[in-house]
Design an enzyme around this catalytic site. Structure first.
Site, PDB file in Angstrom:
ATOM      1  N   SER A 149       0.832  -1.207   0.000  1.00 18.83           N
ATOM      2  CA  SER A 149       0.000   0.000   0.000  1.00 18.83           C
ATOM      3  C   SER A 149       0.868   1.258   0.000  1.00 18.83           C
ATOM      4  O   SER A 149       1.608   1.499  -0.933  1.00 18.83           O
ATOM      5  CB  SER A 149      -0.960  -0.033   1.197  1.00 18.83           C
ATOM      6  N   HIS A 150       0.796   2.074   1.062  1.00 22.03           N
ATOM      7  CA  HIS A 150       1.528   3.339   1.091  1.00 22.03           C
ATOM      8  C   HIS A 150       2.741   3.307   2.022  1.00 22.03           C
ATOM      9  O   HIS A 150       3.232   4.338   2.441  1.00 22.03           O
ATOM     10  CB  HIS A 150       0.590   4.477   1.495  1.00 22.03           C
ATOM     11  N   THR A 377     -12.074  -0.816  13.615  1.00 27.44           N
ATOM     12  CA  THR A 377     -11.242  -0.183  12.592  1.00 27.44           C
ATOM     13  C   THR A 377     -10.784  -1.189  11.537  1.00 27.44           C
ATOM     14  O   THR A 377     -10.399  -2.306  11.864  1.00 27.44           O
ATOM     15  CB  THR A 377     -10.003   0.445  13.265  1.00 27.44           C
ATOM     16  N   GLU A 402     -11.709   6.872   8.588  1.00 23.89           N
ATOM     17  CA  GLU A 402     -11.094   8.196   8.551  1.00 23.89           C
ATOM     18  C   GLU A 402      -9.714   8.191   7.881  1.00 23.89           C
ATOM     19  O   GLU A 402      -9.237   9.224   7.441  1.00 23.89           O
ATOM     20  CB  GLU A 402     -10.992   8.781   9.967  1.00 23.89           C
ATOM     21  N   ALA A 403      -9.080   7.022   7.764  1.00 22.23           N
ATOM     22  CA  ALA A 403      -7.763   6.928   7.133  1.00 22.23           C
ATOM     23  C   ALA A 403      -7.902   6.908   5.606  1.00 22.23           C
ATOM     24  O   ALA A 403      -7.321   6.079   4.915  1.00 22.23           O
ATOM     25  CB  ALA A 403      -7.032   5.696   7.630  1.00 22.23           C
ATOM     26  N   LYS A 415     -12.059  -0.700   0.271  1.00 22.01           N
ATOM     27  CA  LYS A 415     -11.844   0.684  -0.140  1.00 22.01           C
ATOM     28  C   LYS A 415     -11.332   0.738  -1.573  1.00 22.01           C
ATOM     29  O   LYS A 415     -10.616  -0.159  -2.014  1.00 22.01           O
ATOM     30  CB  LYS A 415     -10.893   1.394   0.815  1.00 22.01           C
TER      31      LYS A 415
END
Length: 595
Positions: A149-150, A377, A402-403, A415
């Site tokens: 991912s990031h 979460t 929220e992320a 997502k």
């Protein structure tokens, strides 16, 4: 008794099929690099609900060929045991552009093929949402995406989707971890022959076509705009998102956006972004500079595997980057308006958000009459909660955390930064066509549902005993819940605490859920508590969630204030943070770091 380091090294050298990583370990051993070998060899990288993620190096605690082969063998055995017709249903495997990603996707495929399991191996780079989309479209038994991912460039990962096309949750994580330990002897050593196998199937183009068709369902027919009237700049952060985002723009009827050239194409070195996360401070600087040069009013951003999304707007010369919660609110209202226009019964509409996300969508749901559900979460919980609601007869067209993670439609219960890009661009263009802005629209929503402001941050603590003592103190420092034998704080920042939910395993408690007082949400292995507090003199209040991080030495907090008076809400957040730091955390005394 600890296994001697020599034994750990010898077992590695016996099993590792990769000459390069084997030589790396031999070099460290011959040079007596005991400290480095202890770090790499002593503990095994843990397989959890997020799969695997770590630094790419030789060693049991790192990401490398051997770990990927063992994980794939264990996953394969577990899937064959627990999912009907798994071999013929097959598995989906995809990868991003990071170092080793393509080879690890092929090794994953090879491990399944060695067990006569069909593999749908995506050809070339795909963004993460393509894997859950394909799992559902092909009715596959599971999916694997090779991505970190990031994370920074030295990391890579192994993400697993179950047959329901949602990231795995318990007990499957534990079951797969145990299965891996029973299948450590590599049955495959390379992936050179997989393309010759009849069990290796390439339906990448068919899946992409299906994915883009699903995006066409997100075209907002009720919004009117000229696709050429608003200029956008897009960055894919050196990742795989650009071809997907540009096609989504075309589907939505827009003229092409201006890409940030320096970040447009996949580059595993991430030369302009040490931390390629759109949320990081400074991450959008190049995109904003490009937008200023081109006269564009909006910056759009996906993280490197294009499952997250961020955006910024130029309002009278000043750039405003929207928070994850602000985007969540804007998207939720857009989805609500679209659903309402369809004349379907509002009572059958449901939305989902993680419990640490803003409560503004909850306020919206109470006023507008749709169902809102929060969950733990992570999209593994958001996706499964959405599927449970669908089973109960609801339509769930949106969920978020929220992320900067946003889920749209029914085809992907995860997502999707490309879908979010398309929806945001349509919303921005339609608002501009009406002579207003996204920021002004957000202020309208505050006036309608109340003002909400977040203040999220963390404390750094490297000593697990200190963390335990902090949470022990919080659980014994007041009289909240005293009638149930509990002692949580009764106030913070001059506000009275009205409810407590403790989601920590062994401490489960929900002050609102009489007579059992058991939490409605699943319990967490790490510490996690949520407090709601409000003023005795006005309508202002806060929701504070504190939790330990599963991956970093941090105590994270998520704080949101709400009320009708913006100044009051803003000032009370500062008081709550002060009390949290000084009284609850004893930050100075405990030597806690702050960002």
């Amino acid at each position: 008794m600890n296994t001697p380091l020599k034994d750990l090294v010898e077992e590695w050298l016996r099993l590792d099929p990769n000459e390069s990583t084997r030589k790396d370990v031999e070099h460290l051993w011959n040079n007596n690099a005991v400290g480095e070998l202890e770090r790499r060899m002593r503990t095994r990288i843990e397989f959890g609900t997020a799969g695997l993620r770590g630094k790419m190096e030789a060693g049991w605690s790192r990401m490398n060929d051997l770990i990927v082969i063992q994980a794939s063998q264990g996953l394969c055995a577990y899937v064959l045991e627990h999912i009907q017709n798994a071999a013929t249903r097959g598995v989906v495997v995809g990868h991003d552009h990071r170092h080793n990603s393509e080879r690890w996707a092929q090794l994953t495929a090879a491990a399944f093929i060695a067990n006569n399991v069909k593999v749908y191996l995506h050809n070339g780079l795909v963004h993460t949402p393509m894997v859950p989309f394909s799992v559902k479209a092909l009715n596959a038994a599971c999916g694997v995406m090779i991505t970190a991912s990031h994370n920074p460039k030295q990391d890579n990962g192994y993400k697993v989707y179950w047959e329901n096309a949602v990231q795995i949750i318990g007990p499957h994580d534990v079951g797969i971890a145990q299965s891996i330990m029973q299948h450590l002897e590599p049955r495959v050593h390379d992936a050179s022959r997989i393309m010759e196998s009849d069990l290796c199937i390439d339906c990448t183009e068919e899946m992409k076509k299906g994915y883009f068709h699903s995006l066409s369902n997100l075209r907002a027919k009720m919004l009117s705009f000229d696709g050429a009237s608003v200029a956008f700049v897009n960055t894919s952060m050196h990742g795989v998102g650009d071809p997907f985002a540009s096609k989504a723009f075309e589907i939505a009827g827009f003229s092409p956006y201006t890409p940030v050239k320096e970040q447009q194409h996949p580059d595993p070195e991430f030369p302009t972004a040490k931390f390629p996360n759109p949320e990081e401070k400074g991450a959008l600087d190049l995109a904003i500079a490009t937008a200023d040069a081109k006269g564009a009013l909006y910056v759009l951003a996906q993280d490197p595997d294009a499952d997250r999304f961020s955006a910024a707007e130029n309002c009278d010369g000043k750039w405003v980057t929207f928070t994850g919660d602000q985007l969540g609110t804007l998207f939720a209202y857009h989805v609500f308006e679209t659903y309402k226009a369809s004349s379907k019964p509002i009572g059958k509409l449901a939305m989902v958000a993680s419990t640490v996300s803003s409560k503004m969508v909850e306020a919206m749901a109470q006023i507008e009459g749709f169902r809102f559900v929060d969950c733990l979460t992570g999209f593994k919980f958001i996706g499964n909660t959405a599927l449970d609601l669908v089973q109960a007869g609801y339509e769930v067209p949106f969920g978020y955390e929220e992320a900067i993670g946003y889920m749209f439609g029914s085809e992907i219960r995860d997502k999707d930064g490309v879908a979010a890009t398309m929806v945001f661009a349509q919303l921005a263009a339609s608002l501009r066509a009406r002579g207003t802005t996204v920021s002004a629209h957000l202020q309208e929503l505050y006036r309608r549902y109340g003002y909400f402001e977040t203040s999220n941050s963390y404390f750094v603590c490297t000593d697990p005993l200190v963390i335990e003592n902090i949470f022990r103190k919080i659980r014994s420092s007041g009289d909240m819940g005293s009638s149930q034998g509990r002692s949580y704080p009764s106030s913070i920042g001059g506000l009275r605490i009205r409810s407590v939910v403790d989601l920590t395993e062994g401490h489960g408690y929900d002050s609102t859920n009489a007579p059992t007082y058991q939490p409605k949400l699943p319990l967490s292995l790490g510490h996690m508590m949520q407090f709601r507090a409000s003023s005795d003199s006005d309508d202002s209040g806060i929701v504070l969630t504190i939790r330990t991080s599963g991956t970093e030495p941090k105590i994270k907090y998520y704080l949101e204030g709400s009320g009708s008076n913006r100044q009051v809400v803003h000032s009370l957040l500062g008081g709550v943070v002060d009390d949290l730091a000084e009284d609850w955390m004893n930050a100075a005394e405990n030597g806690l770091g702050r960002p």
